[in-house]
Design an enzyme around this catalytic site. Structure first.
Site, PDB file in Angstrom:
ATOM      1  N   ALA A  78       0.849  -1.194   0.000  1.00 52.20           N
ATOM      2  CA  ALA A  78       0.000   0.000   0.000  1.00 52.20           C
ATOM      3  C   ALA A  78       0.879   1.236   0.000  1.00 52.20           C
ATOM      4  O   ALA A  78       2.031   1.204   0.456  1.00 52.20           O
ATOM      5  CB  ALA A  78      -0.920   0.008   1.216  1.00 52.20           C
ATOM      6  N   ASP A  79       0.324   2.328  -0.508  1.00 54.01           N
ATOM      7  CA  ASP A  79       1.013   3.610  -0.429  1.00 54.01           C
ATOM      8  C   ASP A  79      -0.027   4.705  -0.235  1.00 54.01           C
ATOM      9  O   ASP A  79      -1.100   4.683  -0.858  1.00 54.01           O
ATOM     10  CB  ASP A  79       1.831   3.894  -1.692  1.00 54.01           C
ATOM     11  CG  ASP A  79       2.728   5.100  -1.502  1.00 54.01           C
ATOM     12  OD1 ASP A  79       3.808   4.936  -0.907  1.00 54.01           O
ATOM     13  OD2 ASP A  79       2.332   6.217  -1.902  1.00 54.01           O
ATOM     14  N   THR A  80       0.289   5.648   0.648  1.00 56.11           N
ATOM     15  CA  THR A  80      -0.647   6.719   0.976  1.00 56.11           C
ATOM     16  C   THR A  80      -0.070   8.060   0.561  1.00 56.11           C
ATOM     17  O   THR A  80       1.101   8.355   0.845  1.00 56.11           O
ATOM     18  CB  THR A  80      -0.956   6.721   2.482  1.00 56.11           C
ATOM     19  OG1 THR A  80      -1.533   5.460   2.843  1.00 56.11           O
ATOM     20  CG2 THR A  80      -1.942   7.829   2.840  1.00 56.11           C
TER      21      THR A  80
END
Length: 208
Positions: A78-80
């Site tokens: 995941a990446d935010t």
């Protein structure tokens, strides 16, 4: 079949591990995948979150396959990304980074995008993008200075951690709260479940 239920998290983020645990999921292995997170020229925040999550998942998957005792499993990454309009805010690493981010977010709305990428044991790649809208109250200088002094912002996208002191800055939130923390749980669980991962197998052992 049990070997297919192994889950590798391509992130060393304590927040993402805690969120998975909150959903009754314990990663079998944590394998951080470091990639260059510099946005491409004119890259939209949404596209950046999707691209980085995909690159992290693919890097971790390739690393696993190169191991002598490789066994198939699910790889989750995941990446935010935090953005004001199309402006992408950094993951704050310095006092100035944090202060500048908070000054920009003060009294304004911003968006938090999380890209989620899952690679199945068979090598199939699935992605989701989640967006949450957040509005901060107007932050006086002394409040910004006090928050920066707390150190909670370090390494956080947009220079704040909503699960900590900065939760008191939020006037309005539309969308997933866990997305802002670092991993949108509803979408992550739905993605895993949709690809055959037995989400509820860990719930039985969690009974009091």
């Amino acid at each position: 079949m049990s070997i297919l239920q192994k889950l590798v998290l391509a992130s060393g983020s304590p927040r993402r591990i805690e969120l998975l645990q909150q959903a009754g999921i314990e990663p079998d292995r944590v394998l951080p995948a470091d990639v260059d997170e510099t946005p491409l020229r004119a890259e939209h925040p949404r596209s950046l979150a999707k691209r980085l999550s995909k690159e992290k998942a693919e890097k971790a998957f390739a690393s696993l396959k190169a191991e002598a005792d490789y066994a198939p499993g699910f790889v989750l990454a995941a990446d935010t990304v935090v953005a004001v309009g199309r402006r992408i805010l950094p993951k704050a690493e310095t006092l100035d980074d944090a202060a500048n981010c908070l000054g920009l977010l003060s009294g304004r709305s911003h968006r938090v995008y999380s890209g989620i990428c899952l690679i199945t044991p068979g090598g199939k790649l699935r992605q989701r993008l989640v967006e949450t809208r957040v509005r901060f109250k107007r932050l006086p200088r002394e409040e910004i200075d006090a928050y920066v002094a707390s150190g909670e912002w370090r390494g956080k996208a947009g220079g704040y951690a909503v699960q900590g002191l900065a939760g008191s800055f939020v006037v309005k939130l539309v969308g997933s709260y866990t997305n802002i923390v670092g991993l949108p749980l509803y979408e992550t669980v739905a993605l895993l479940s949709g690809e055959g991962f037995k989400i509820h197998q860990g719930w039985l052992s969690a009974r009091p």
